[in-house]
Design a protein around this motif. Sequence first.
Motif, PDB file in Angstrom:
ATOM      1  N   LEU A 223      91.127  95.540  65.496  1.00 45.56           N
ATOM      2  CA  LEU A 223      91.468  96.913  65.897  1.00 45.56           C
ATOM      3  C   LEU A 223      91.239  97.897  64.761  1.00 45.56           C
ATOM      4  O   LEU A 223      91.189  99.106  64.977  1.00 45.56           O
ATOM      5  N   ARG A 224      91.101  97.400  63.535  1.00 45.83           N
ATOM      6  CA  ARG A 224      90.802  98.300  62.414  1.00 45.83           C
ATOM      7  C   ARG A 224      89.393  98.891  62.527  1.00 45.83           C
ATOM      8  O   ARG A 224      89.092  99.903  61.899  1.00 45.83           O
ATOM      9  N   LEU A 225      88.537  98.272  63.333  1.00 44.99           N
ATOM     10  CA  LEU A 225      87.148  98.733  63.484  1.00 44.99           C
ATOM     11  C   LEU A 225      86.988  99.655  64.685  1.00 44.99           C
ATOM     12  O   LEU A 225      87.666  99.492  65.708  1.00 44.99           O
ATOM     13  N   TYR A 226      86.052 100.586  64.586  1.00 46.67           N
ATOM     14  CA  TYR A 226      85.748 101.432  65.739  1.00 46.67           C
ATOM     15  C   TYR A 226      85.243 100.571  66.893  1.00 46.67           C
ATOM     16  O   TYR A 226      84.587  99.548  66.679  1.00 46.67           O
ATOM     17  N   PRO A 227      85.528 100.992  68.121  1.00 48.95           N
ATOM     18  CA  PRO A 227      84.987 100.273  69.284  1.00 48.95           C
ATOM     19  C   PRO A 227      83.496 100.579  69.441  1.00 48.95           C
ATOM     20  O   PRO A 227      82.972 101.488  68.792  1.00 48.95           O
ATOM     21  N   ASP A 228      82.849  99.816  70.281  1.00 52.22           N
ATOM     22  CA  ASP A 228      81.459 100.124  70.638  1.00 52.22           C
ATOM     23  C   ASP A 228      81.459 101.488  71.343  1.00 52.22           C
ATOM     24  O   ASP A 228      82.065 101.636  72.403  1.00 52.22           O
ATOM     25  N   PRO A 229      80.797 102.505  70.774  1.00 50.10           N
ATOM     26  CA  PRO A 229      80.874 103.843  71.387  1.00 50.10           C
ATOM     27  C   PRO A 229      80.349 103.900  72.815  1.00 50.10           C
ATOM     28  O   PRO A 229      80.785 104.739  73.595  1.00 50.10           O
TER      29      PRO A 229
ATOM     30  N   TYR B  51      83.792 108.085  70.710  1.00 51.74           N
ATOM     31  CA  TYR B  51      84.653 106.908  70.900  1.00 51.74           C
ATOM     32  C   TYR B  51      85.728 107.245  71.934  1.00 51.74           C
ATOM     33  O   TYR B  51      86.912 107.144  71.662  1.00 51.74           O
ATOM     34  N   ASN B  52      85.301 107.643  73.141  1.00 55.35           N
ATOM     35  CA  ASN B  52      86.297 108.088  74.123  1.00 55.35           C
ATOM     36  C   ASN B  52      87.064 106.929  74.751  1.00 55.35           C
ATOM     37  O   ASN B  52      88.127 107.131  75.334  1.00 55.35           O
ATOM     38  N   CYS B  53      86.536 105.700  74.639  1.00 53.48           N
ATOM     39  CA  CYS B  53      87.243 104.540  75.204  1.00 53.48           C
ATOM     40  C   CYS B  53      87.608 103.583  74.085  1.00 53.48           C
ATOM     41  O   CYS B  53      86.775 103.253  73.240  1.00 53.48           O
ATOM     42  N   ASP B  54      88.840 103.123  74.095  1.00 47.65           N
ATOM     43  CA  ASP B  54      89.282 102.255  73.007  1.00 47.65           C
ATOM     44  C   ASP B  54      88.979 100.791  73.314  1.00 47.65           C
ATOM     45  O   ASP B  54      88.662 100.420  74.445  1.00 47.65           O
ATOM     46  N   ALA B  55      89.076  99.986  72.270  1.00 44.28           N
ATOM     47  CA  ALA B  55      88.706  98.569  72.378  1.00 44.28           C
ATOM     48  C   ALA B  55      89.567  97.830  73.398  1.00 44.28           C
ATOM     49  O   ALA B  55      89.068  96.942  74.109  1.00 44.28           O
ATOM     50  N   LEU B  56      90.850  98.182  73.488  1.00 46.27           N
ATOM     51  CA  LEU B  56      91.725  97.461  74.411  1.00 46.27           C
ATOM     52  C   LEU B  56      91.413  97.803  75.865  1.00 46.27           C
ATOM     53  O   LEU B  56      91.346  96.916  76.719  1.00 46.27           O
TER      54      LEU B  56
END
Lengths: 353, 353
Positions: B60-66, B245-250
């Motif tokens: 979660l420390r990393l940006y998600p796939d944009p 990054y409008n959508c988060d990894a979770l």
Amino acid sequence: MESPAETRRYVLPHIARMEGYVPGEQPQGGTFIKLNTNENPYPPSSRVKQALVEAVTDGLRLYPDPSGLAFRKTAAALHGVEPDMILAGNGSDDVLTILTRTFVGPGDLAAFPTPSYLLYSTLISLQDGRAHVVPFDADWRLDLDAFRAPGVRLVYLANPNSPSGTAIAPAEVAALAERLDCPLVVDEAYGDFARENCIALLKDHPNVIVTRSFSKGYSLAGLRLGYLVADAGIVAELNKVKDSYNCDALSLAAGKAALEDQAYLAETRSKILATRSRLADALRQSGRTVTDSQANFVWATGGPAPEATFQELKRRSIFVRLMRYPGYPAGLRISVGTDAEIDRLLEVLRDLP
Amino acid sequence: MESPAETRRYVLPHIARMEGYVPGEQPQGGTFIKLNTNENPYPPSSRVKQALVEAVTDGLRLYPDPSGLAFRKTAAALHGVEPDMILAGNGSDDVLTILTRTFVGPGDLAAFPTPSYLLYSTLISLQDGRAHVVPFDADWRLDLDAFRAPGVRLVYLANPNSPSGTAIAPAEVAALAERLDCPLVVDEAYGDFARENCIALLKDHPNVIVTRSFSKGYSLAGLRLGYLVADAGIVAELNKVKDSYNCDALSLAAGKAALEDQAYLAETRSKILATRSRLADALRQSGRTVTDSQANFVWATGGPAPEATFQELKRRSIFVRLMRYPGYPAGLRISVGTDAEIDRLLEVLRDLP
């Protein structure tokens, strides 16, 4: 029937003209050292991970609190302000979007320094506004009067700045706010690594708006959470512009837990500052010029050609950011990783031709 | 120095004039039956909860796939389209915001039916655009030609519609698309409960854009995830407007898992449709008029005064939505809860004066 290509003519002309913002490369999977988008090398607080796992319940079927009150109360207590002075966003980019939509209309001017965060220009273009760009001098200082162009509706100031990592002192930010007849957004995405911040300015400068991120100091870039602290009257207007449910239940719970674990922030911050100092010294010894960084990255110019170094590092699966701003020397912006990552980087740099 | 109230003058005039969108009440904590914002009464799929817990990692420390590629591939496969025809958003409200910002400029007309989703009007106002409102007739039918006002840049069609729960057949939606010289957004937030959907129309109608939500069929209102399916050329333009990054990894991980568990969707859908039928019948027997709903709520007008019923239900901690649209009878929009919740609602309704 029309062809798919024809659908583009439906798009507003100022958007059709745009290139679109290109975020830093986010390689997925694989083994690499990622020092290109200033993520925190340390994991999020264990209390944050625990809060997240506890929040994964059947309650996810319900909408979150649209105002994020529990989160806002925690943020307000941390900063010594009222909860109605806090607005939460889906990342601090969402907060910057909301601000731009509230203050900058078509044809309006909005100002920001250069070299700085490239998104400001994109946000202004999305509103069909016009950018008023104020150059940093060679020592990363600003002529405050240069922001005072007639008709400027919003000023953005990344502080600490990217790519330089340098910061303007709060007294000077106050002097800028006093010169302006518009809001001054002090973007403190990197504020957790700086010696000072500008939140205390709000008391006497209601046109100051401070934005914060969970992506850097709190190691939660993957979650998308940010917030701002501002005059309550401004926050009330911004609430009209934000999506009602712009923050989800999990990120609000994680953000609250992260703010509540200031000891962990202090511990990881202290490690990052020590590594930053060591990285900057080593880069200077290699003949590069490195600014006095107050962020979680360093900015290196001069010495071995940055373009070639960037490519050689990438070939060895070490990602840093090569940045070129017209009128300024090209440079490498290198995120402060773990000690092991920085050791590896320095080892590779020593061996480069 | 200026007073805080003065900061409001910085706000764009069209925003200062706005009231702001008011979402349905979201009571936090306490014991109540919540049938006011069309949440799913059943929990999210256990596979979704498992995917979420597994995604709570140091990553979660990393940006998600944009671009949310893994999620988009899953959605594309489900709908039989290409991944570049999918755009993910932070809830389908974010998707609607992105669409409005891409197609509707100041002074531009955008059309939608009434009574329908109130957010469309807010989104148009945020762009300083003008609303062209097309009334439903008493049988919830539309005059398709009425959407063809000169200068209309975007049409929104909630299908199934709220508050009526009624749906326009795909052939009629196609006929509307053919009449338009602008994109037609078919908002299928409630599409998972309907007999038909409009995704197949995209093949021959590149101006059709279908939006979907995870808040209703997939029980994930708390997570904020939605997406759209559209012509790839349109999606490329929308990508310029969305936050990187409008959508988060979770939420991306949860959304993928939710789409992969179509069996669970079918199971909960079937329960909701059975309860919906029972609820509609009972309300009709009480003298109310209830439409043929294809959503996870029913719309009841006539019979005992809706305003009084709404208040009496609220006193007993049962939240439904009282909706009043000028020129139409006031009504109650009641979400389809569990059988136990609907039993309790019907019991209270029987006992009301």
